[in-house]
Design a protein around this motif. Structure first.
Motif, mmCIF file in Angstrom:
data_model
loop_
_atom_site.group_PDB
_atom_site.id
_atom_site.type_symbol
_atom_site.label_atom_id
_atom_site.label_comp_id
_atom_site.label_asym_id
_atom_site.label_seq_id
_atom_site.Cartn_x
_atom_site.Cartn_y
_atom_site.Cartn_z
ATOM 1 N N UNK A 3 -9.413 13.378 50.994
ATOM 2 C CA UNK A 3 -10.797 12.938 50.818
ATOM 3 C C UNK A 3 -11.690 14.166 50.722
ATOM 4 N N UNK A 4 -12.624 14.135 49.759
ATOM 5 C CA UNK A 4 -13.561 15.239 49.574
ATOM 6 C C UNK A 4 -14.875 14.681 49.064
ATOM 7 N N UNK A 5 -15.958 15.046 49.726
ATOM 8 C CA UNK A 5 -17.303 14.607 49.314
ATOM 9 C C UNK A 5 -17.402 13.096 49.186
ATOM 10 N N UNK A 6 -16.728 12.373 50.080
ATOM 11 C CA UNK A 6 -16.865 10.923 50.123
ATOM 12 C C UNK A 6 -16.052 10.154 49.110
ATOM 13 N N UNK A 7 -15.159 10.826 48.395
ATOM 14 C CA UNK A 7 -14.294 10.148 47.426
ATOM 15 C C UNK A 7 -12.859 10.613 47.640
ATOM 16 N N UNK A 8 -11.906 9.860 47.107
ATOM 17 C CA UNK A 8 -10.519 10.290 47.156
ATOM 18 C C UNK A 8 -10.324 11.371 46.108
ATOM 19 N N UNK A 9 -9.986 12.560 46.567
ATOM 20 C CA UNK A 9 -9.839 13.707 45.686
ATOM 21 C C UNK A 9 -8.497 13.679 44.962
ATOM 22 N N UNK A 10 -7.438 13.348 45.729
ATOM 23 C CA UNK A 10 -6.097 13.257 45.136
ATOM 24 C C UNK A 10 -5.163 12.622 46.153
ATOM 25 N N UNK A 11 -3.984 12.234 45.683
ATOM 26 C CA UNK A 11 -2.954 11.702 46.571
ATOM 27 C C UNK A 11 -1.667 12.489 46.353
ATOM 28 N N UNK A 12 -0.884 12.566 47.408
ATOM 29 C CA UNK A 12 0.359 13.324 47.367
ATOM 30 C C UNK A 12 1.444 12.521 48.068
ATOM 31 N N UNK A 13 2.561 12.329 47.390
ATOM 32 C CA UNK A 13 3.704 11.650 48.000
ATOM 33 C C UNK A 13 4.566 12.711 48.660
ATOM 34 N N UNK A 14 4.834 12.525 49.954
ATOM 35 C CA UNK A 14 5.564 13.534 50.708
ATOM 36 C C UNK A 14 7.063 13.326 50.707
ATOM 37 N N UNK A 15 7.481 12.037 50.828
ATOM 38 C CA UNK A 15 8.904 11.787 50.924
ATOM 39 C C UNK A 15 9.169 10.339 50.602
ATOM 40 N N UNK A 16 10.422 10.031 50.313
ATOM 41 C CA UNK A 16 10.776 8.631 50.000
ATOM 42 C C UNK A 16 10.777 7.827 51.264
#
Length: 249
Positions: free
Chosen positions: A236-249
């Motif tokens: 989250x950045x500046x009140x919006x979702x900046x990006x998503x990251x999948x860490x593992x299955x």
């Protein structure tokens, strides 16, 4: 960490394929504006977020990013200015204060950086507090609290007060309290912030085990090493979702 085998929640599936069929959290165009006099601050600016049953999500971001505001909205500790939030299929925006309090007590298991244990109560009494508020009979409260403590490896500490426990043990009592109502999700806000390295690993291992048994966990943290335990990171950045990251299955 030496814990006993954690019980699979009776109404949850430990099969990820089955668990992911049902959304626990659905945010749509979530906005939160704080107003002080003529000054307005838009803390959340139209967030869309879905979290499935059995998921393990870390919400991360710098100071002032909106992640704490998002945590308060997800925990029904604050209401959105606009947009919608459905928790386990319930439209939270339509609930009055009493219904919101009931949701917080029964559907959300909170774990905070400050353990929020009452020093005069024993471990089992602290764990049983949500059941007391739900007017569960004393005998059942004690039985369920004992089972929750046993599940986090503290069955032998049920009659100890917080001052007689280490920081890591106190946080495990807090986790047991979060689990005792069989909540829809566990919402953990900086749960390792007051712990040393060894205790941090113990608590994160416990979250890993709980998620492996089908528990839905939402973790708010600014620590990358902690967030990496989740299956998915939402930045989250500046009140919006900046990006998503999948860490593992």
């Amino acid at each position: 960490m030496n814990t006993t085998t954690l019980p699979t929640p009776a109404h949850r599936s430990a099969d990820p394929a089955t668990a992911s069929d049902r959304a626990v959290i659905e945010l749509r165009e979530a906005r939160k504006v704080y107003r002080t006099g003529e000054v307005s601050v838009e803390a959340l600016r139209g967030i869309d977020l879905s979290i499935a049953a059995g998921d393990y999500v870390a919400i991360m971001g710098p100071s002032g990013s909106g992640k704490s505001t998002l945590m308060h909205a997800l925990g029904c500790l604050d209401v959105l200015t606009s947009g919608s939030y459905r928790l386990d299929g319930v439209d939270v925006s339509e609930l009055d204060d009493d219904a919101l309090a009931e949701i917080r007590n029964l559907k959300i298991g909170f774990v905070f950086q400050q353990f929020h244990l009452l020093p005069e109560l024993t471990a089992w009494q602290n764990v049983a507090l949500p059941l007391m508020y739900a007017r569960v009979p004393l005998g059942e409260r004690r039985e369920r609290a004992a089972a929750a403590l046993d599940s986090v490896g503290l069955g032998g500490r049920a009659d100890h007060r917080p001052g007689e426990l280490s920081g890591g043990q106190q946080q495990r009592v807090a986790v047991a309290r979060a689990l005792v109502t069989e909540p829809t999700m566990v919402l953990a806000d900086e749960p390792t912030g007051n712990l040393d390295t060894a205790s941090t690993e113990d608590v994160l291992e416990l979250f890993d085990q709980l998620n492996g048994l089908g528990r839905t966990i939402v973790l708010i943290t600014h620590e990358t090493e902690v967030g990496e335990h989740a299956k998915r990171i939402v930045w989250v950045k500046d009140g919006v979702i900046d990006r998503e990251q999948v860490n593992r299955a």
